[in-house]
Structures are given as structure tokens and as C-alpha cells.
Design an enzyme around this catalytic site. Structure first.
Site, PDB file in Angstrom:
ATOM      1  CG  HIS A 148      10.520  31.375   4.183  1.00 25.23           C
ATOM      2  ND1 HIS A 148      10.208  30.164   3.615  1.00 25.23           N
ATOM      3  CD2 HIS A 148      10.687  32.254   3.163  1.00 25.23           C
ATOM      4  CE1 HIS A 148      10.193  30.304   2.301  1.00 25.23           C
ATOM      5  NE2 HIS A 148      10.481  31.555   2.006  1.00 25.23           N
TER       6      HIS A 148
ATOM      7  CG  ASN B 161       9.024  23.793  -6.268  1.00 30.48           C
ATOM      8  OD1 ASN B 161       9.608  24.800  -5.879  1.00 30.48           O
ATOM      9  ND2 ASN B 161       7.703  23.742  -6.303  1.00 30.48           N
TER      10      ASN B 161
ATOM     11  CG  ASN C 189       6.491  30.002   2.209  1.00 31.23           C
ATOM     12  OD1 ASN C 189       5.909  29.328   1.372  1.00 31.23           O
ATOM     13  ND2 ASN C 189       6.697  31.308   2.051  1.00 31.23           N
TER      14      ASN C 189
ATOM     15  CB  CYS D 139      10.343  25.251  -0.736  1.00 26.87           C
ATOM     16  SG  CYS D 139       9.913  27.000  -0.498  1.00 26.87           S
TER      17      CYS D 139
ATOM     18  CG  ASN E 246      13.262  24.891  -6.424  1.00 27.92           C
ATOM     19  OD1 ASN E 246      14.466  24.686  -6.490  1.00 27.92           O
ATOM     20  ND2 ASN E 246      12.524  24.498  -5.395  1.00 27.92           N
TER      21      ASN E 246
ATOM     22  CD  GLU F 119       6.146  26.683  -2.144  1.00 26.50           C
ATOM     23  OE1 GLU F 119       6.269  27.568  -3.004  1.00 26.50           O
ATOM     24  OE2 GLU F 119       6.573  25.520  -2.299  1.00 26.50           O
ATOM     25  NE  ARG F 120       2.946  33.368   1.130  1.00 25.45           N
ATOM     26  CZ  ARG F 120       3.342  34.626   0.938  1.00 25.45           C
ATOM     27  NH1 ARG F 120       2.967  35.573   1.782  1.00 25.45           N
ATOM     28  NH2 ARG F 120       4.132  34.941  -0.059  1.00 25.45           N
TER      29      ARG F 120
ATOM     30  CB  CYS G 247       9.058  30.715  -6.643  1.00 27.94           C
ATOM     31  SG  CYS G 247       9.035  28.912  -6.878  1.00 27.94           S
TER      32      CYS G 247
ATOM     33  N   GLY H 240      12.519  28.567   0.641  1.00 30.06           N
ATOM     34  CA  GLY H 240      12.491  27.908   1.941  1.00 30.06           C
ATOM     35  C   GLY H 240      13.852  27.366   2.336  1.00 30.06           C
TER      36      GLY H 240
END
Length: 276
Positions: free
Chosen positions: A157, A13, A188, A215, A76, A206-207, A74, A218
Site C-alpha cells: 500500500h 466491496n 494499492n 478496501c 472486507n 485497488e491493485r 482483503c 487499505g
């Protein structure tokens, strides 16, 4: 304006990281989208801008999707920026703020970065959903999937549970689900296959970005929603196409995410070469 950039990733990612801690950078949504373009720009899943710390944080992290929209979380990218900030400061802990709140982060043995992603938000208005309903069972379906659960990890999500993840065409059904009227801020979309009480597989549409190798938020949402359904425990390995994360949903509601980070390369970028 020519400035340095860093290309980083967590389990594939990937992110372009710009540093605006000393002076603001003229990065508009259109410019962010152009930089993220994998054919005409540098290419990334998100553009990350580091800004001065505020309100109890060591730094502020702004997250821009490939379509130019701003994301609230986010996982990651948080690990990547935390790793970078801790290396700069010579510390083993740092606190990052996004538009969704504070994210305390620390280094674990072996160079693994752990982030407290904050509490999972389970109310329908927190996700948010378009109307009041039980977030554990949403009236939503597409080809081969139905009855997802939803929560917010600073961004919305929805998690579908499937017996065979390889049979799901996430790239085909993801866009319509992301934009379903049930999600006023889009969502998401995760697809989970439970392998064991402490191991799940996950693919995320992913949105604003589409399919990604991993993700982080996610993975957090998937663990929470799977545990809420009684399909796994409160801690598990989440296997994504790019690799594994360890997710723990603590009894106080906070979700901890642990995983690796990497710097792919560094370089210089001429911002004025991209449309404003």
C-alpha cells in the site's frame, strides 16, 4: 459442474464466494476473471474461494482479483468469510489463513466483525519497494499528489495525503501509480484527507481491481501511515465511499479492523460455462 455461490459485501466491496472445502474447484485465473466480470459474469471486486483449514487456521481463504491475479489480503472479504464461518460453527471466533498469514476474527456486539489483520510491515523490502528507502516518504508523485508513505498489510500500500479528497481524480491517476516501477508487485494506492485526529476519509485505487467502495486492508494501511506522519492517533474512524470502518493500530504493531458484513444473494453457477 454446477455449484452454489454466495454474493457478499463489506461496505459495498463485493465478493463472489465459492466453497472448495470438500473438494477442489477448477478455478483458473481466466475463469476467475470471467466470473468477476460485471457484464458477462456475476460481477465482483474479488472472487473468494474457501478451502480446508491448515497450519492453525479454521479455513483457508484464497483471494482472486478481477484480473485473475491472487491477492494476499482483503480485509472486507476476511470479515465476510469470518462471519459466514462463525455462523456455520455457532462460535464467536474463528481464525482464517491467507497466503499472507493468519487472521484471527471475532464477533462484537451489534453483529460487527473485528479482524486482527496482523502487524503493519514498515520496511522497504516488506512492502516491497524496488530499492532501499524511507517508507515514510516515497519519491513518487502524480497530478496533484506527492510524497506518499508506504507499508504492507499482507499486500503493498502507498498512501497519499491530500487537503481535499474531492479534488483528486483517483480513477485517472491510480493506474499509473499502481504500476510505477517503485512497486515490483504493483501497489494499492490510497488517498487520505484528515478530518480530525480520530477521523479520516479514504479513497483507494485497488491493485488488480480499480476503484472500490471500500478496501479493508487499505483502511488499515491508511490509518498506520497517517499515524506515522503524526496526522492522527492510533485509532480512528476511516470513512470510505461505501461507509465507515474502525481501525486501531495497537502498540504491539497489530492492526484491528472492525465493520459490518452482508449477504446480497445466493445462487448456482455453472463453472464450465466460463473459460478455463
Amino acid at each position: 459442474m454446477i455449484i452454489p455461490f454466495r454474493k457478499m459485501h463489506g461496505l459495498g466491496n463485493d465478493f463472489v464466494v465459492l466453497d472448495a472445502r470438500r473438494a477442489p474447484l477448477p478455478v483458473t485465473p481466466a475463469r476467475a476473471a470471467a466470473i468477476a466480470d460485471r457484464h458477462r459474469g456475476i460481477g465482483c471486486d474479488q472472487l473468494i474461494i474457501m478451502e480446508p483449514g491448515r497450519e492453525g487456521a479454521d479455513l483457508f481463504m484464497r483471494i482472486l482479483n478481477p484480473d485473475g491475479s491472487e491477492a494476499g489480503a482483503c480485509g472486507n472479504a476476511t470479515r465476510c468469510i469470518a462471519d459466514l464461518a462463525m455462523a456455520e460453527a455457532g462460535t464467536e471466533a474463528v481464525t482464517i489463513r491467507t497466503i499472507s498469514g493468519l487472521l484471527p476474527s471475532e464477533t462484537l456486539p451489534g453483529g460487527i466483525i473485528r479482524v486482527d489483520m496482523g502487524p503493519a510491515r514498515l520496511g522497504w523490502a516488506d512492502v516491497p519497494l524496488a530499492r532501499e528507502m524511507d517508507t515514510l516518504h516515497l519519491p513518487l508523485s502524480a497530478d496533484g499528489v506527492s510524497d506518499p508513505a508506504a507499508c504492507s498489510m499482507g499486500n503493498p500500500h502507498a498512501t497519499f495525503f491530500v487537503p481535499d479528497l474531492d479534488a483528486i481524480d483517483a480513477a485517472r491517476i491510480g493506474p499509473a501509480l499502481e504500476h510505477d516501477a517503485l512497486f515490483p508487485q504493483r501497489a494499492n494506492i490510497g488517498f487520505v484527507q484528515v478530518l480530525a485526529p480520530d477521523h479520516i476519509r479514504l479513497v483507494v485505487w485497488e491493485r488488480g481491481a480499480g476503484l472500490t467502495l471500500a478496501c479493508g486492508s487499505g483502511a488499515c494501511a491508511a490509518l498506520v501511515n497517517t499515524a506515522r506522519r503524526g496526522l492522527c492517533g492510533r485509532a480512528a474512524t476511516v470513512s470510505l465511499p461505501g461507509g465507515d470502518l474502525h481501525i486501531e493500530w495497537r502498540v504491539d504493531g497489530h492492526v484491528l479492523m472492525s465493520g459490518p458484513t452482508a449477504t446480497a444473494f445466493t445462487g448456482m453457477i455453472e463453472l464450465d460455462a466460463y473459460p478455463a
